[in-house]
Design a protein around this motif. Structure first.
Motif, mmCIF file in Angstrom:
data_model
loop_
_atom_site.group_PDB
_atom_site.id
_atom_site.type_symbol
_atom_site.label_atom_id
_atom_site.label_comp_id
_atom_site.label_asym_id
_atom_site.label_seq_id
_atom_site.Cartn_x
_atom_site.Cartn_y
_atom_site.Cartn_z
ATOM 1 N N VAL A 28 14.755 -3.649 -5.313
ATOM 2 C CA VAL A 28 14.028 -2.397 -5.096
ATOM 3 C C VAL A 28 12.913 -2.244 -6.117
ATOM 4 C CG1 VAL A 28 14.260 0.119 -5.054
ATOM 5 C CG2 VAL A 28 16.059 -1.314 -4.074
ATOM 6 N N ALA A 29 13.217 -2.588 -7.373
ATOM 7 C CA ALA A 29 12.218 -2.451 -8.426
ATOM 8 C C ALA A 29 11.084 -3.462 -8.275
ATOM 9 C CB ALA A 29 12.891 -2.619 -9.792
ATOM 10 N N MET A 30 11.401 -4.653 -7.774
ATOM 11 C CA MET A 30 10.371 -5.675 -7.594
ATOM 12 C C MET A 30 9.495 -5.425 -6.380
ATOM 13 S SD MET A 30 11.906 -9.440 -8.439
ATOM 14 C CE MET A 30 12.963 -9.416 -6.992
ATOM 15 N N ALA A 31 10.030 -4.777 -5.371
ATOM 16 C CA ALA A 31 9.398 -4.772 -4.054
ATOM 17 C C ALA A 31 7.954 -4.272 -4.027
ATOM 18 C CB ALA A 31 10.258 -3.961 -3.078
ATOM 19 N N PRO A 32 7.618 -3.106 -4.609
ATOM 20 C CA PRO A 32 6.230 -2.639 -4.464
ATOM 21 C C PRO A 32 5.199 -3.596 -5.053
ATOM 22 C CG PRO A 32 7.666 -0.850 -5.148
ATOM 23 C CD PRO A 32 8.459 -2.102 -5.285
ATOM 24 N N LEU A 33 5.422 -4.045 -6.296
ATOM 25 C CA LEU A 33 4.480 -4.976 -6.906
ATOM 26 C C LEU A 33 4.497 -6.310 -6.176
ATOM 27 C CD1 LEU A 33 2.438 -5.291 -9.223
ATOM 28 C CD2 LEU A 33 4.308 -6.140 -10.652
ATOM 29 N N ALA A 34 5.680 -6.762 -5.747
ATOM 30 C CA ALA A 34 5.777 -8.022 -5.023
ATOM 31 C C ALA A 34 5.025 -7.963 -3.699
ATOM 32 C CB ALA A 34 7.245 -8.376 -4.778
ATOM 33 N N LEU A 35 5.043 -6.815 -3.042
ATOM 34 C CA LEU A 35 4.303 -6.672 -1.793
ATOM 35 C C LEU A 35 2.794 -6.747 -2.029
ATOM 36 C CD1 LEU A 35 6.456 -3.915 -0.078
ATOM 37 C CD2 LEU A 35 6.009 -6.191 0.836
ATOM 38 N N VAL A 36 2.344 -6.187 -3.153
ATOM 39 C CA VAL A 36 0.919 -6.281 -3.482
ATOM 40 C C VAL A 36 0.533 -7.740 -3.690
ATOM 41 C CG1 VAL A 36 -0.845 -5.686 -5.190
ATOM 42 C CG2 VAL A 36 0.804 -3.959 -4.443
ATOM 43 N N PHE A 37 1.343 -8.479 -4.457
ATOM 44 C CA PHE A 37 1.036 -9.888 -4.715
ATOM 45 C C PHE A 37 1.196 -10.742 -3.457
ATOM 46 C CE2 PHE A 37 1.922 -8.964 -9.329
ATOM 47 C CZ PHE A 37 0.641 -9.260 -9.762
ATOM 48 N N LEU A 38 2.077 -10.326 -2.547
ATOM 49 C CA LEU A 38 2.310 -11.106 -1.335
ATOM 50 C C LEU A 38 1.043 -11.222 -0.486
ATOM 51 C CD1 LEU A 38 4.589 -12.490 0.412
ATOM 52 C CD2 LEU A 38 4.766 -10.298 1.619
ATOM 53 N N VAL A 39 0.210 -10.173 -0.482
ATOM 54 C CA VAL A 39 -0.950 -10.144 0.420
ATOM 55 C C VAL A 39 -2.278 -9.996 -0.312
ATOM 56 C CG1 VAL A 39 0.419 -9.217 2.330
ATOM 57 C CG2 VAL A 39 -0.706 -7.644 0.744
ATOM 58 N N ARG A 40 -2.286 -10.065 -1.636
ATOM 59 C CA ARG A 40 -3.515 -9.760 -2.381
ATOM 60 C C ARG A 40 -4.651 -10.722 -2.075
ATOM 61 N NH1 ARG A 40 -3.955 -13.125 -7.175
ATOM 62 N NH2 ARG A 40 -5.522 -11.693 -7.991
ATOM 63 N N GLU A 41 -4.361 -11.947 -1.642
ATOM 64 C CA GLU A 41 -5.419 -12.909 -1.371
ATOM 65 C C GLU A 41 -5.977 -12.794 0.046
ATOM 66 O OE1 GLU A 41 -3.981 -16.780 -2.325
ATOM 67 O OE2 GLU A 41 -3.798 -16.348 -4.472
ATOM 68 N N ARG A 42 -5.387 -11.936 0.860
ATOM 69 C CA ARG A 42 -5.928 -11.682 2.186
ATOM 70 C C ARG A 42 -7.082 -10.692 2.094
ATOM 71 N NH1 ARG A 42 -0.556 -11.215 6.003
ATOM 72 N NH2 ARG A 42 -2.079 -10.245 7.392
ATOM 73 N N PRO A 43 -7.964 -10.629 3.093
ATOM 74 C CA PRO A 43 -9.046 -9.625 3.078
ATOM 75 C C PRO A 43 -8.476 -8.212 2.976
ATOM 76 C CG PRO A 43 -9.438 -11.277 4.777
ATOM 77 C CD PRO A 43 -8.054 -11.532 4.246
ATOM 78 N N GLY A 44 -9.023 -7.428 2.056
ATOM 79 C CA GLY A 44 -8.484 -6.094 1.825
ATOM 80 C C GLY A 44 -7.064 -6.114 1.325
ATOM 81 N N GLY A 45 -6.735 -7.142 0.548
ATOM 82 C CA GLY A 45 -5.346 -7.363 0.156
ATOM 83 C C GLY A 45 -4.728 -6.254 -0.658
ATOM 84 N N TYR A 46 -5.468 -5.691 -1.615
ATOM 85 C CA TYR A 46 -4.896 -4.636 -2.453
ATOM 86 C C TYR A 46 -4.566 -3.389 -1.634
ATOM 87 C CZ TYR A 46 -5.774 -7.126 -6.809
ATOM 88 O OH TYR A 46 -5.746 -8.039 -7.829
ATOM 89 N N ALA A 47 -5.476 -3.004 -0.752
ATOM 90 C CA ALA A 47 -5.211 -1.837 0.086
ATOM 91 C C ALA A 47 -4.034 -2.105 1.019
ATOM 92 C CB ALA A 47 -6.459 -1.471 0.890
ATOM 93 N N LEU A 48 -3.974 -3.316 1.612
ATOM 94 C CA LEU A 48 -2.854 -3.659 2.486
ATOM 95 C C LEU A 48 -1.543 -3.672 1.712
ATOM 96 C CD1 LEU A 48 -1.627 -4.631 5.137
ATOM 97 C CD2 LEU A 48 -2.302 -6.967 4.517
ATOM 98 N N GLY A 49 -1.556 -4.221 0.493
ATOM 99 C CA GLY A 49 -0.352 -4.244 -0.317
ATOM 100 C C GLY A 49 0.140 -2.845 -0.638
ATOM 101 N N ALA A 50 -0.789 -1.951 -0.960
ATOM 102 C CA ALA A 50 -0.402 -0.569 -1.242
ATOM 103 C C ALA A 50 0.210 0.095 -0.016
ATOM 104 C CB ALA A 50 -1.612 0.222 -1.723
ATOM 105 N N LEU A 51 -0.357 -0.171 1.151
ATOM 106 C CA LEU A 51 0.182 0.427 2.369
ATOM 107 C C LEU A 51 1.542 -0.164 2.725
ATOM 108 C CD1 LEU A 51 -3.059 0.711 4.519
ATOM 109 C CD2 LEU A 51 -1.807 2.543 3.369
ATOM 110 N N LEU A 52 1.730 -1.478 2.513
ATOM 111 C CA LEU A 52 3.045 -2.080 2.744
ATOM 112 C C LEU A 52 4.090 -1.493 1.797
ATOM 113 C CD1 LEU A 52 2.202 -5.865 3.324
ATOM 114 C CD2 LEU A 52 3.004 -4.205 5.025
ATOM 115 N N ALA A 53 3.687 -1.287 0.545
ATOM 116 C CA ALA A 53 4.606 -0.657 -0.406
ATOM 117 C C ALA A 53 4.972 0.751 0.055
ATOM 118 C CB ALA A 53 3.976 -0.624 -1.798
ATOM 119 N N ALA A 54 3.990 1.464 0.601
ATOM 120 C CA ALA A 54 4.275 2.802 1.110
ATOM 121 C C ALA A 54 5.221 2.740 2.310
ATOM 122 C CB ALA A 54 2.970 3.493 1.503
#
Length: 417
Positions: A28-54
């Motif tokens: 649970v503690a890893m998930a939000p940051l891990a989701l950001v890193f999971l997609v950060r290299e995709r276009p709009g990765g940071y925004a997508l990672g934040a939305l996945l975390a949400a």
């Protein structure tokens, strides 16, 4: 009743509980940051990672509200095991399909968040039933310190695995940990002692609603954590620092929170009502996060996050103590699950806001907007608590103490978190 010490908590049953808690909460503690890193290299990765975390946290909200409030004392182990196993399936989907369409990743994130969310209230309630009545408050402080330790390890693990091995490896680790936690439940009691007269669903809902100011305070507390986790990598990049610093900085935040929890638990009483303490501490954390957003120095960012961690621990403890002081013991497990849903709502609100704003403006502006949301929620919670006091609810003293519970010290029917 004599005041207990932390030493009373170091028993074999409590240590077994700690192992299960770590295995179930580290993902649970890893998930939000891990989701950001999971997609950060995709276009709009940071925004997508934040939305996945949400989306992940929205799943937690739904799971806590639907599953957590329906935990049955006599069937707790089976229900918790089913939820943890479901969470491992969600993380496994994310690990196996990191390049999948956003909708598929959102489904995996939702399931990973929702399925095990009922464990939060159950494990906390079990811990309180496993210790002597006089040590319940120390157990709450100890749990906060354990959570802080987990949060100190999780960002480092997520960042190191995602950047040093592969973006999907934190998800694989989360899968393994949740499977281990599922097996570890059989080291704990099967359930806990139910009260002779359990309230019905309608009556329980009314009882739980009585504590709404504490839930709002919980949401405010989690808003700031969402800002620190989700927006910090983008802020570091905005300041031309390496995004890999996010892990150590969040670890410092968590270690400082553990120190704050230990210090807060040493005193039997602090000045003011619990809600007032929460509000003061949250204002202090907000000031620290504001400084993090506007400072150009990585040293100042580290100092601001460290001080914020110390203050955040007190805010976490006071919200839980306020909830325990407001609800009858028969509703505590459900109340902790509702609190879990409320803090998840705060995380989702702040995370969604940060994700939206980071696609429109800078990370620092996104953090400042989240701080404003936190202060609004803090004011609403404080006013609600004062209004409840004026309308006839008894003011609760700001004393850390073990309040009466229907469960005796080490019965065979203690709960499993």
């Amino acid at each position: 009743m004599p005041r207990a010490s932390y030493r009373e908590l170091f028993t074999r049953p409590v240590l077994s509980w700690c192992a299960v808690a770590v295995a179930s909460r580290l993902p649970v503690a890893m998930a939000p940051l891990a989701l950001v890193f999971l997609v950060r290299e995709r276009p709009g990765g940071y925004a997508l990672g934040a939305l996945l975390a949400a989306v992940y946290v929205i799943g937690e909200i739904a799971g806590a509200a639907v599953l957590g409030t329906r935990l049955r004392p006599e069937r707790a182990r089976g229900q918790l095991a089913f939820g943890l196993a479901g969470g491992s399936a969600g993380f496994l989907l994310l690990a196996l399909a990191p390049g999948a369409p956003s909708a598929v990743l959102a489904v995996g994130a939702f399931v990973a968040g929702a399925a095990p969310a009922g464990a939060a209230g159950g494990l906390r309630a079990l811990l309180q039933a496993m210790v002597p009545e006089r040590a319940v408050s120390q157990a709450m402080s100890f749990e906060t310190m354990l959570n802080s330790a987990i949060w100190s390890v999780s960002p480092v693990a997520a960042a190191w695995l995602a950047l040093g091995v592969a973006p999907y490896t934190p998800m694989l680790l989360a899968t393994v940990l949740l499977i281990a936690a599922t097996a570890g439940l059989w080291l704990l009691p099967a359930g806990w002692q139910a009260e002779e007269h359990e309230p019905g669903n309608g009556s329980k809902a009314r009882v739980l609603a009585r504590a709404w100011p504490a839930y709002v305070m919980g949401a405010a507390t989690m808003c700031l954590l969402a800002l620190a986790e989700i927006a910090l990598p983008a802020l570091l990049e905005q300041r031309d620092f390496g995004v890999g610093l996010a892990g150590p900085l969040l670890a410092a935040f968590a270690v400082a929170s553990a120190v704050g929890a230990f210090v807060y638990g040493l005193r039997a009483a602090w000045p003011g009502r619990l809600a007032t303490q929460s509000a003061v501490l949250l204002v202090g954390v907000s000031a620290c996060v504001t400084a993090v957003a506007v400072t150009p120095s990585v040293t100042a960012i580290a100092a601001g996050l460290t001080l914020a961690g110390v203050l955040q621990a007190g805010a976490l403890l006071t919200r839980n103590l306020a909830l325990r002081a407001t609800l009858p013991s028969s509703a505590l497990a459900a109340g902790y699950s509702v609190m879990y849903a409320a803090v998840g709502a705060g995380y989702a609100l702040s995370g969604s806001l940060a994700g939206l704003l980071m696609s429109l403006t800078t990370a620092s502006n996104a953090i400042l907007a989240g701080v404003a949301l936190t202060l609004v929620l803090t004011a609403v919670g404080l006013l609600g608590d004062r209004s409840a006091g004026r309308s006839g609810h008894r003011a609760q003293p700001s004393v850390i103490r073990a309040e009466s519970t229907p469960v005796s010290g080490r019965s065979d029917a203690e709960r499993a978190h």
